[in-house]
Motif scaffolding. Sequence first.
Motif, PDB file in Angstrom:
ATOM      1  N   CYS A 172     -19.458  10.586 -31.368  1.00 23.27           N
ATOM      2  CA  CYS A 172     -18.553  10.687 -30.227  1.00 23.27           C
ATOM      3  C   CYS A 172     -17.372  11.617 -30.497  1.00 23.27           C
ATOM      4  CB  CYS A 172     -18.023   9.275 -29.944  1.00 23.27           C
ATOM      5  SG  CYS A 172     -17.131   9.133 -28.425  1.00 23.27           S
ATOM      6  N   PHE A 173     -17.010  12.403 -29.494  1.00 21.95           N
ATOM      7  CA  PHE A 173     -15.762  13.182 -29.531  1.00 21.95           C
ATOM      8  C   PHE A 173     -14.708  12.359 -28.801  1.00 21.95           C
ATOM      9  CE2 PHE A 173     -19.005  16.395 -29.923  1.00 21.95           C
ATOM     10  CZ  PHE A 173     -18.438  17.413 -30.697  1.00 21.95           C
ATOM     11  N   ASN A 174     -13.573  12.113 -29.450  1.00 28.19           N
ATOM     12  CA  ASN A 174     -12.466  11.459 -28.752  1.00 28.19           C
ATOM     13  C   ASN A 174     -11.610  12.566 -28.154  1.00 28.19           C
ATOM     14  OD1 ASN A 174     -13.322   8.905 -29.513  1.00 28.19           O
ATOM     15  ND2 ASN A 174     -12.166   8.965 -31.427  1.00 28.19           N
ATOM     16  N   VAL A 175     -11.686  12.710 -26.842  1.00 30.65           N
ATOM     17  CA  VAL A 175     -11.109  13.876 -26.168  1.00 30.65           C
ATOM     18  C   VAL A 175      -9.695  13.573 -25.687  1.00 30.65           C
ATOM     19  CG1 VAL A 175     -11.396  15.385 -24.162  1.00 30.65           C
ATOM     20  CG2 VAL A 175     -13.380  14.683 -25.499  1.00 30.65           C
ATOM     21  N   GLU A 176      -8.805  14.542 -25.888  1.00 29.90           N
ATOM     22  CA  GLU A 176      -7.387  14.279 -25.627  1.00 29.90           C
ATOM     23  C   GLU A 176      -6.796  15.050 -24.455  1.00 29.90           C
ATOM     24  OE1 GLU A 176      -4.881  13.288 -28.667  1.00 29.90           O
ATOM     25  OE2 GLU A 176      -6.439  12.717 -30.082  1.00 29.90           O
ATOM     26  N   SER A 177      -7.581  15.920 -23.782  1.00 31.33           N
ATOM     27  CA  SER A 177      -7.023  16.649 -22.627  1.00 31.33           C
ATOM     28  C   SER A 177      -8.160  17.227 -21.781  1.00 31.33           C
ATOM     29  CB  SER A 177      -6.127  17.797 -23.096  1.00 31.33           C
ATOM     30  OG  SER A 177      -6.906  18.778 -23.752  1.00 31.33           O
ATOM     31  N   ASN A 213     -23.024  23.218 -23.530  1.00 30.19           N
ATOM     32  CA  ASN A 213     -23.972  23.917 -22.664  1.00 30.19           C
ATOM     33  C   ASN A 213     -24.594  25.108 -23.408  1.00 30.19           C
ATOM     34  OD1 ASN A 213     -24.277  26.347 -20.612  1.00 30.19           O
ATOM     35  ND2 ASN A 213     -24.791  24.425 -19.580  1.00 30.19           N
ATOM     36  N   GLU A 214     -23.731  25.857 -24.107  1.00 24.70           N
ATOM     37  CA  GLU A 214     -24.219  27.041 -24.833  1.00 24.70           C
ATOM     38  C   GLU A 214     -25.246  26.693 -25.903  1.00 24.70           C
ATOM     39  OE1 GLU A 214     -20.754  29.116 -26.283  1.00 24.70           O
ATOM     40  OE2 GLU A 214     -20.049  29.445 -24.228  1.00 24.70           O
ATOM     41  N   CYS A 215     -25.094  25.498 -26.496  1.00 27.32           N
ATOM     42  CA  CYS A 215     -26.099  25.173 -27.527  1.00 27.32           C
ATOM     43  C   CYS A 215     -27.102  24.129 -27.024  1.00 27.32           C
ATOM     44  CB  CYS A 215     -25.449  24.798 -28.853  1.00 27.32           C
ATOM     45  SG  CYS A 215     -24.363  23.417 -28.779  1.00 27.32           S
ATOM     46  N   GLY A 216     -27.141  23.954 -25.725  1.00 20.99           N
ATOM     47  CA  GLY A 216     -28.177  23.097 -25.123  1.00 20.99           C
ATOM     48  C   GLY A 216     -28.067  21.640 -25.523  1.00 20.99           C
ATOM     49  N   LYS A 217     -26.824  21.139 -25.622  1.00 22.69           N
ATOM     50  CA  LYS A 217     -26.652  19.740 -26.033  1.00 22.69           C
ATOM     51  C   LYS A 217     -25.829  18.979 -25.012  1.00 22.69           C
ATOM     52  CE  LYS A 217     -27.646  20.190 -30.724  1.00 22.69           C
ATOM     53  NZ  LYS A 217     -27.569  19.701 -32.041  1.00 22.69           N
ATOM     54  N   VAL A 218     -25.857  17.662 -25.138  1.00 21.93           N
ATOM     55  CA  VAL A 218     -24.965  16.822 -24.334  1.00 21.93           C
ATOM     56  C   VAL A 218     -24.066  16.066 -25.315  1.00 21.93           C
ATOM     57  CG1 VAL A 218     -24.817  14.899 -22.703  1.00 21.93           C
ATOM     58  CG2 VAL A 218     -26.648  16.594 -22.461  1.00 21.93           C
ATOM     59  N   ALA A 219     -22.756  16.279 -25.195  1.00 21.67           N
ATOM     60  CA  ALA A 219     -21.815  15.658 -26.141  1.00 21.67           C
ATOM     61  C   ALA A 219     -21.343  14.317 -25.598  1.00 21.67           C
ATOM     62  CB  ALA A 219     -20.614  16.574 -26.341  1.00 21.67           C
ATOM     63  N   SER A 220     -21.427  13.283 -26.434  1.00 19.18           N
ATOM     64  CA  SER A 220     -20.852  11.993 -26.025  1.00 19.18           C
ATOM     65  C   SER A 220     -19.344  12.069 -26.200  1.00 19.18           C
ATOM     66  CB  SER A 220     -21.388  10.867 -26.912  1.00 19.18           C
ATOM     67  OG  SER A 220     -22.740  10.662 -26.625  1.00 19.18           O
ATOM     68  N   VAL A 221     -18.623  11.677 -25.160  1.00 17.09           N
ATOM     69  CA  VAL A 221     -17.162  11.728 -25.261  1.00 17.09           C
ATOM     70  C   VAL A 221     -16.530  10.402 -24.872  1.00 17.09           C
ATOM     71  CG1 VAL A 221     -17.063  14.216 -24.749  1.00 17.09           C
ATOM     72  CG2 VAL A 221     -16.718  12.572 -22.901  1.00 17.09           C
ATOM     73  N   ALA A 222     -15.451  10.089 -25.584  1.00 15.26           N
ATOM     74  CA  ALA A 222     -14.569   8.992 -25.176  1.00 15.26           C
ATOM     75  C   ALA A 222     -13.245   9.665 -24.858  1.00 15.26           C
ATOM     76  CB  ALA A 222     -14.401   7.989 -26.311  1.00 15.26           C
ATOM     77  N   LEU A 223     -12.527   9.171 -23.877  1.00 13.44           N
ATOM     78  CA  LEU A 223     -11.239   9.775 -23.561  1.00 13.44           C
ATOM     79  C   LEU A 223     -10.145   9.011 -24.274  1.00 13.44           C
ATOM     80  CD1 LEU A 223     -11.650  10.511 -19.768  1.00 13.44           C
ATOM     81  CD2 LEU A 223     -12.174  11.968 -21.724  1.00 13.44           C
ATOM     82  N   ARG A 224      -9.311   9.755 -24.990  1.00 13.73           N
ATOM     83  CA  ARG A 224      -8.186   9.085 -25.648  1.00 13.73           C
ATOM     84  C   ARG A 224      -7.061   8.926 -24.629  1.00 13.73           C
ATOM     85  NH1 ARG A 224      -4.989  10.427 -31.259  1.00 13.73           N
ATOM     86  NH2 ARG A 224      -3.415   8.826 -31.016  1.00 13.73           N
ATOM     87  N   ILE A 225      -6.761   7.687 -24.350  1.00 16.46           N
ATOM     88  CA  ILE A 225      -5.729   7.375 -23.368  1.00 16.46           C
ATOM     89  C   ILE A 225      -4.440   7.048 -24.103  1.00 16.46           C
ATOM     90  CG2 ILE A 225      -5.116   5.862 -21.423  1.00 16.46           C
ATOM     91  CD1 ILE A 225      -7.668   7.611 -20.995  1.00 16.46           C
TER      92      ILE A 225
END
Length: 386
Positions: free
Chosen positions: A110-115, A127-139
């Motif tokens: 998981c990527f913990n995304v901050e913005s 998209n460029e590398c043909g993947k789907v990234a799992s993300v959690a949003l850092r609140i």
Amino acid sequence: MKGVFPITIFETTDTPFYYYDTDLLRKTLHAINDEIDKYENFYVHYAVKANANPKILNIICQAGLGADCVSGGEIQASLNAGFTSDKIVFAGVGKSDREIKLGLDKNIYCFNVESIPELEVINQLANECGKVASVALRINPNVGAHTHANITTGLAENKFGIAMSDMEEVINKALQMKNVKFVGLHFHIGSQILDMGDFIALCNRINDIQTQLESHHIEIKSINVGGGLGIDYQHPNRVSIPDFKSYFETYAKHLKLRKGQSLHFELGRSVVGQCGSLITKVLYVKHGAVKQFVIVDAGMTDLIRPALYQAYHKIENISNDEDTVTYDVVGPICESSDVFAKAIDLNECHRGDLIAIRSAGAYGEIMASQYNCRSLPKGYIKEEMF
Ligand code: LLP
């Protein structure tokens, strides 16, 4: 062997160096596992930023913990130590394209995304590398922690996380993106927290957020509450293992997890803090006009916490049992902040005595620098010293 240290071996080892009591580290990891085994769906990711010594990482990996990383370097160090990518989470306000690509390439959990801009870049690179990234949003939960201002992270004024007022907009954006999969929420309110009330405040905030999101039919699969559990810097021997029971119980009791949700923790200091000591040698005892200085061969370059946060570390003269004298313990660096402690009592110090600066396993070796062209301190584990 004096106290907890193999003193004769220390005497023939070049100082300064870090010494890690790996028996204590293993006991600490056991204590964590014993507690989380009581709960379904509790997962601990070790916060690699606390100490990335490969030998330490390897022991933590063997205990089954995941890894919490904040840079490509930490992801690589974790993989090198044996952590599998499906247990790696990746946080940080400023992930570079190269670091994001590494995470994508390795298929991290998981990527913990901050913005929003970061979310857009992850979506584009995935998209460029043909993947789907799992993300959690850092609140950013706007929950304060009773700790040093420099290590509080969950207040609205801090740079971390997405403001609660923007949360739904960002989640909706993520849900529309093709190359990211929204899996959950991430929080972290600060470090060296000993008051369980601070964690309860976070639980209450998350409960409110969950109710709000449910009313908009937004599904959360995983919740990550970050790290922050503190250690007892005053009593490294008496309280060598933090109170993990109360910590996990606090979350089990106060956080209303929904069916099937997993709960993730990112513990750093509480895992490695007490097992490490910085071992240094007395160079000179200097009788100043109003005080006595013990000048040691370790400096703020080896352990920056006292200079940076006015942090307390227990200091011991482990070479003798003589009567105590009051000293300031200082390093050799050309900065007046290069002070480990002021007006502390130590067994009388002489040139060559060994000094242990305790509770230095977390944010010690990893924060060392080469200022003044000094060498980085070495780190030895117990097995290497017997
Ligand atoms: N998760 C996130 C998002 C964090 O920012 C941190 C620590 C942790 C987990 C781990 O926190 P811990 O369990 O270790 O408290 N250098 C400072 C501490 C900085 C902590 C930064 N973030 C010190 O020496 O006190």
